[in-house]
Design a protein around this motif. Structure first.
Motif, PDB file in Angstrom:
ATOM      1  N   HIS A  68       7.188  -0.270  -1.647  1.00  0.00           N
ATOM      2  CA  HIS A  68       6.031  -0.080  -1.382  1.00  0.00           C
ATOM      3  C   HIS A  68       5.760   1.225  -1.999  1.00  0.00           C
ATOM      4  O   HIS A  68       4.288   1.749  -1.966  1.00  0.00           O
ATOM      5  CB  HIS A  68       5.663   0.054   0.292  1.00  0.00           C
ATOM      6  N   SER A  69       6.337   1.953  -2.694  1.00  0.00           N
ATOM      7  CA  SER A  69       5.987   3.119  -3.377  1.00  0.00           C
ATOM      8  C   SER A  69       5.290   2.948  -4.893  1.00  0.00           C
ATOM      9  O   SER A  69       5.625   1.985  -5.524  1.00  0.00           O
ATOM     10  CB  SER A  69       7.182   4.098  -3.568  1.00  0.00           C
ATOM     11  N   LYS A  70       4.308   3.582  -5.075  1.00  0.00           N
ATOM     12  CA  LYS A  70       3.689   3.440  -6.372  1.00  0.00           C
ATOM     13  C   LYS A  70       4.419   4.271  -7.300  1.00  0.00           C
ATOM     14  O   LYS A  70       3.796   3.986  -8.678  1.00  0.00           O
ATOM     15  CB  LYS A  70       2.040   3.880  -6.168  1.00  0.00           C
ATOM     16  N   ALA A  71       5.219   5.058  -6.863  1.00  0.00           N
ATOM     17  CA  ALA A  71       5.849   6.195  -8.176  1.00  0.00           C
ATOM     18  C   ALA A  71       6.937   5.567  -8.994  1.00  0.00           C
ATOM     19  O   ALA A  71       7.297   4.129  -8.596  1.00  0.00           O
ATOM     20  CB  ALA A  71       6.794   7.149  -7.085  1.00  0.00           C
ATOM     21  N   SER A  72       7.190   5.812  -9.784  1.00  0.00           N
ATOM     22  CA  SER A  72       8.173   5.371 -10.953  1.00  0.00           C
ATOM     23  C   SER A  72       9.453   5.016 -10.229  1.00  0.00           C
ATOM     24  O   SER A  72       9.987   5.606  -9.390  1.00  0.00           O
ATOM     25  CB  SER A  72       8.294   6.153 -12.311  1.00  0.00           C
ATOM     26  N   ALA A  73      10.238   3.987 -10.818  1.00  0.00           N
ATOM     27  CA  ALA A  73      11.378   3.675 -10.444  1.00  0.00           C
ATOM     28  C   ALA A  73      12.478   4.687 -10.275  1.00  0.00           C
ATOM     29  O   ALA A  73      13.118   4.923  -9.372  1.00  0.00           O
ATOM     30  CB  ALA A  73      11.892   2.239 -11.221  1.00  0.00           C
ATOM     31  N   ARG A  74      12.191   5.510 -11.460  1.00  0.00           N
ATOM     32  CA  ARG A  74      13.224   6.744 -11.657  1.00  0.00           C
ATOM     33  C   ARG A  74      13.060   7.845 -10.384  1.00  0.00           C
ATOM     34  O   ARG A  74      13.969   8.362  -9.809  1.00  0.00           O
ATOM     35  CB  ARG A  74      13.055   7.348 -12.902  1.00  0.00           C
ATOM     36  N   ALA A 117      13.932   6.491  -7.038  1.00  0.00           N
ATOM     37  CA  ALA A 117      15.707   6.406  -7.157  1.00  0.00           C
ATOM     38  C   ALA A 117      16.279   7.541  -6.639  1.00  0.00           C
ATOM     39  O   ALA A 117      16.980   7.786  -5.710  1.00  0.00           O
ATOM     40  CB  ALA A 117      16.210   5.890  -8.334  1.00  0.00           C
ATOM     41  N   LYS A 118      15.494   8.595  -7.111  1.00  0.00           N
ATOM     42  CA  LYS A 118      16.203   9.977  -7.033  1.00  0.00           C
ATOM     43  C   LYS A 118      15.897  10.307  -5.587  1.00  0.00           C
ATOM     44  O   LYS A 118      16.812  10.965  -4.890  1.00  0.00           O
ATOM     45  CB  LYS A 118      15.589  11.097  -8.051  1.00  0.00           C
ATOM     46  N   LEU A 119      14.545   9.946  -5.020  1.00  0.00           N
ATOM     47  CA  LEU A 119      14.363  10.378  -3.578  1.00  0.00           C
ATOM     48  C   LEU A 119      15.270   9.656  -2.627  1.00  0.00           C
ATOM     49  O   LEU A 119      15.504  10.028  -1.567  1.00  0.00           O
ATOM     50  CB  LEU A 119      12.967  10.147  -3.461  1.00  0.00           C
ATOM     51  N   LEU A 120      15.537   8.490  -2.974  1.00  0.00           N
ATOM     52  CA  LEU A 120      16.427   7.573  -2.188  1.00  0.00           C
ATOM     53  C   LEU A 120      17.862   7.552  -2.441  1.00  0.00           C
ATOM     54  O   LEU A 120      18.477   7.175  -1.438  1.00  0.00           O
ATOM     55  CB  LEU A 120      15.883   6.059  -2.175  1.00  0.00           C
ATOM     56  N   GLY A 121      18.125   8.164  -3.346  1.00  0.00           N
ATOM     57  CA  GLY A 121      19.808   8.512  -3.742  1.00  0.00           C
ATOM     58  C   GLY A 121      20.430   7.024  -4.257  1.00  0.00           C
ATOM     59  O   GLY A 121      21.405   6.741  -3.752  1.00  0.00           O
ATOM     60  N   VAL A 122      19.704   6.386  -4.752  1.00  0.00           N
ATOM     61  CA  VAL A 122      20.039   5.120  -5.317  1.00  0.00           C
ATOM     62  C   VAL A 122      19.866   4.914  -6.765  1.00  0.00           C
ATOM     63  O   VAL A 122      19.165   6.130  -7.259  1.00  0.00           O
ATOM     64  CB  VAL A 122      19.485   3.773  -4.667  1.00  0.00           C
ATOM     65  N   SER A 123      20.318   4.152  -7.707  1.00  0.00           N
ATOM     66  CA  SER A 123      20.063   3.939  -8.862  1.00  0.00           C
ATOM     67  C   SER A 123      18.590   3.385  -9.278  1.00  0.00           C
ATOM     68  O   SER A 123      18.125   2.808  -8.424  1.00  0.00           O
ATOM     69  CB  SER A 123      21.222   3.174  -9.470  1.00  0.00           C
ATOM     70  N   GLU A 124      18.136   3.712 -10.450  1.00  0.00           N
ATOM     71  CA  GLU A 124      17.065   3.101 -10.961  1.00  0.00           C
ATOM     72  C   GLU A 124      16.958   1.736 -11.046  1.00  0.00           C
ATOM     73  O   GLU A 124      16.030   1.108 -10.770  1.00  0.00           O
ATOM     74  CB  GLU A 124      16.497   3.697 -12.197  1.00  0.00           C
ATOM     75  N   LYS A 125      18.251   0.993 -11.409  1.00  0.00           N
ATOM     76  CA  LYS A 125      18.178  -0.395 -11.439  1.00  0.00           C
ATOM     77  C   LYS A 125      18.175  -0.965  -9.876  1.00  0.00           C
ATOM     78  O   LYS A 125      17.851  -2.115  -9.882  1.00  0.00           O
ATOM     79  CB  LYS A 125      19.551  -0.838 -12.138  1.00  0.00           C
ATOM     80  N   THR A 126      18.848  -0.475  -8.978  1.00  0.00           N
ATOM     81  CA  THR A 126      18.785  -0.800  -7.716  1.00  0.00           C
ATOM     82  C   THR A 126      17.353  -0.798  -7.345  1.00  0.00           C
ATOM     83  O   THR A 126      16.629  -2.053  -6.757  1.00  0.00           O
ATOM     84  CB  THR A 126      19.425   0.222  -6.788  1.00  0.00           C
ATOM     85  N   VAL A 127      16.501   0.147  -7.442  1.00  0.00           N
ATOM     86  CA  VAL A 127      15.051   0.201  -7.020  1.00  0.00           C
ATOM     87  C   VAL A 127      14.171  -1.076  -7.893  1.00  0.00           C
ATOM     88  O   VAL A 127      13.537  -1.884  -7.312  1.00  0.00           O
ATOM     89  CB  VAL A 127      14.397   1.560  -7.334  1.00  0.00           C
ATOM     90  N   THR A 128      14.645  -1.173  -9.018  1.00  0.00           N
ATOM     91  CA  THR A 128      13.911  -2.148  -9.793  1.00  0.00           C
ATOM     92  C   THR A 128      14.234  -3.599  -9.228  1.00  0.00           C
ATOM     93  O   THR A 128      13.287  -4.316  -9.013  1.00  0.00           O
ATOM     94  CB  THR A 128      14.447  -2.080 -11.487  1.00  0.00           C
ATOM     95  N   SER A 129      15.651  -3.718  -8.872  1.00  0.00           N
ATOM     96  CA  SER A 129      15.929  -5.041  -8.362  1.00  0.00           C
ATOM     97  C   SER A 129      15.127  -5.420  -7.298  1.00  0.00           C
ATOM     98  O   SER A 129      14.914  -6.490  -6.796  1.00  0.00           O
ATOM     99  CB  SER A 129      17.433  -4.957  -8.182  1.00  0.00           C
ATOM    100  N   TRP A 130      15.048  -4.384  -6.150  1.00  0.00           N
ATOM    101  CA  TRP A 130      14.336  -4.579  -4.981  1.00  0.00           C
ATOM    102  C   TRP A 130      12.934  -4.924  -5.303  1.00  0.00           C
ATOM    103  O   TRP A 130      12.550  -5.721  -4.625  1.00  0.00           O
ATOM    104  CB  TRP A 130      14.284  -3.142  -4.247  1.00  0.00           C
ATOM    105  N   ARG A 131      12.173  -4.192  -6.257  1.00  0.00           N
ATOM    106  CA  ARG A 131      10.881  -4.597  -6.528  1.00  0.00           C
ATOM    107  C   ARG A 131      10.818  -5.838  -7.026  1.00  0.00           C
ATOM    108  O   ARG A 131       9.816  -6.529  -6.788  1.00  0.00           O
ATOM    109  CB  ARG A 131      10.241  -3.279  -7.457  1.00  0.00           C
ATOM    110  N   GLU A 132      11.597  -6.151  -7.904  1.00  0.00           N
ATOM    111  CA  GLU A 132      11.393  -7.468  -8.590  1.00  0.00           C
ATOM    112  C   GLU A 132      11.640  -8.702  -7.343  1.00  0.00           C
ATOM    113  O   GLU A 132      11.186  -9.726  -7.536  1.00  0.00           O
ATOM    114  CB  GLU A 132      12.577  -7.808  -9.685  1.00  0.00           C
ATOM    115  N   ALA A 133      12.680  -8.535  -6.605  1.00  0.00           N
ATOM    116  CA  ALA A 133      12.781  -9.643  -5.452  1.00  0.00           C
ATOM    117  C   ALA A 133      11.860  -9.506  -4.497  1.00  0.00           C
ATOM    118  O   ALA A 133      11.603 -10.915  -3.963  1.00  0.00           O
ATOM    119  CB  ALA A 133      14.077  -8.950  -4.524  1.00  0.00           C
ATOM    120  N   GLU A 134      10.921  -8.617  -4.493  1.00  0.00           N
ATOM    121  CA  GLU A 134       9.623  -8.748  -3.365  1.00  0.00           C
ATOM    122  C   GLU A 134       8.622  -9.553  -4.319  1.00  0.00           C
ATOM    123  O   GLU A 134       7.736 -10.144  -3.663  1.00  0.00           O
ATOM    124  CB  GLU A 134       9.133  -7.152  -3.357  1.00  0.00           C
TER     125      GLU A 134
END
Length: 70
Positions: free
Chosen positions: A43-49, A52-69
């Motif tokens: 739901h965030s409009k910010a960049s994956a990078r 990822a930094k705010l959530l403490g996960v990798s950029e790849k993980t954020v991208t995967s979650w967004r693509e799954a949606e």
């Protein structure tokens, strides 16, 4: 970032207020549950990078979650 869900504090078991605090970098915030992390990434409009930094996960993980949606 605009409010994720105007006037709602919960969305299907996700504490939207906690998610917003983490995404805004507001302190104090709690550790998010796995579903809340995915919700924040999707739901965030910010960049994956930056998300990822705010959530403490990798950029790849954020991208995967967004693509799954999609």
């Amino acid at each position: 970032m605009n409010s994720l869900r105007e006037f709602n504090t919960w969305d299907r078991g996700v504490d939207v207020v906690a998610v917003e605090r983490v995404l805004k970098g507001s302190l104090p915030h709690t550790v998010l549950e796995p579903e809340e992390l995915r919700y924040a990434a999707r739901h965030s409009k910010a960049s994956a990078r930056s998300v990822a930094k705010l959530l403490g996960v990798s950029e790849k993980t954020v991208t995967s979650w967004r693509e799954a949606e999609a």
